[in-house]
Design a protein around this motif. Structure first.
Motif: not given
Length: 271
Positions: A207-213, A240-248
């Protein structure tokens, strides 16, 4: 009337009878925990400890029955790998454990009765008591196997097999240090009848990190409160993980992660 009363008595007695083998395992396990937690640690104690784990594994094989999971050893061992209360890895999920070298692929098979008992034992650790809620909690994946922490980044929407009453897949990172990064572990868990199947693949997907997160992380870490560094990092990680779950689901790699989780689930339950 007497026949009806007898049937009622038999019905009431059935659950207790069904739980008897599991209770035998738990009683045996607890006796060994009491013994080894007071024992002086030496070569003889370790020898007895290994023998106790083998005995528990034998009882578990009788409870769980035959298990075949592609790519994993044919014979499971006790997933409870220490009976010393003060050991870091104490309290893993009771069940048969299967693993490849280096634990890159690790499975546990247990019963719904043992799962329920184990969840209750971890109530004070914040473990959800309902199986469905536990399977969506990072606490389950952290405490069930290994000695490393687990950070859940997202749930993966797998299709529940017809044979299963529940099936959950999560994407995350496991480790003893920094848990922030691009998640690569996929864990799946399912309930089929009175059996629970759990499979963790540590290097399952790229996977990759998400800029918004990343932006959320930096904003949280830049706050002046809380002043305690660990508390601040914990709050930042949660955001951070909440953002990731939303954006994933919007990421290019997400479909591949879901596909991999589905294949893990099918491999786990293939008979």
């Amino acid at each position: 009337m007497r026949s009806l009363a007898l049937l009622c008595l038999l019905a009431l007695a059935a659950p207790a009878h069904a739980a008897a083998p599991e209770q035998h395992y738990l009683d045996l396990r607890d006796r060994y925990i009491a013994k080894f937690s007071k024992a002086k640690e030496n070569d003889e104690t370790y020898k007895q400890h290994d023998a106790a784990l083998k005995e528990l594994a034998g009882v578990l094989r009788g409870l769980v029955g035959p298990v075949t999971i592609k790519g994993l050893p044919a014979e499971g061992t006790s997933n409870v790998d220490t009976l010393f209360k003060d050991d870091i890895g104490f309290g893993h999920l009771d069940g048969l454990g299967f693993a490849t070298e280096g634990d890159k692929l690790q499975a546990v098979v247990t019963t719904t009765g043992l799962l329920k008992h184990w969840l209750a034992e971890h109530r004070e650790d914040g473990m959800p008591q309902e199986a469905g809620a536990a399977f969506k909690s990072d606490r389950f994946y952290y405490q069930a196997i290994q000695d490393a922490a687990f950070a859940k980044y997202a749930e993966l929407p797998v299709t529940k097999p017809a044979s299963a009453s529940a099936a959950v897949a999560v994407l995350g990172i496991r480790g003893n240090g920094d848990l922030k990064g691009a998640p690569h572990e996929i864990d799946v868990v399912a309930i089929v009848g009175d059996k629970v199947y759990f499979l963790a693949a540590s290097e399952a997907v790229k996977t990759a990190e998400i800029p918004a997160c990343e932006k959320v992380w930096k904003q949280m870490m830049a706050r002046k409160t809380p002043q305690d560094a660990m508390a601040k990092e914990n709050q930042a990680m949660d955001a951070y993980t909440k953002c990731f779950a939303k954006e994933a689901p919007n990421q290019s790699w997400f479909a591949a992660a879901v596909k991999k989780a589905q294949s893990q689930l099918e491999m786990l339950l293939a008979r």
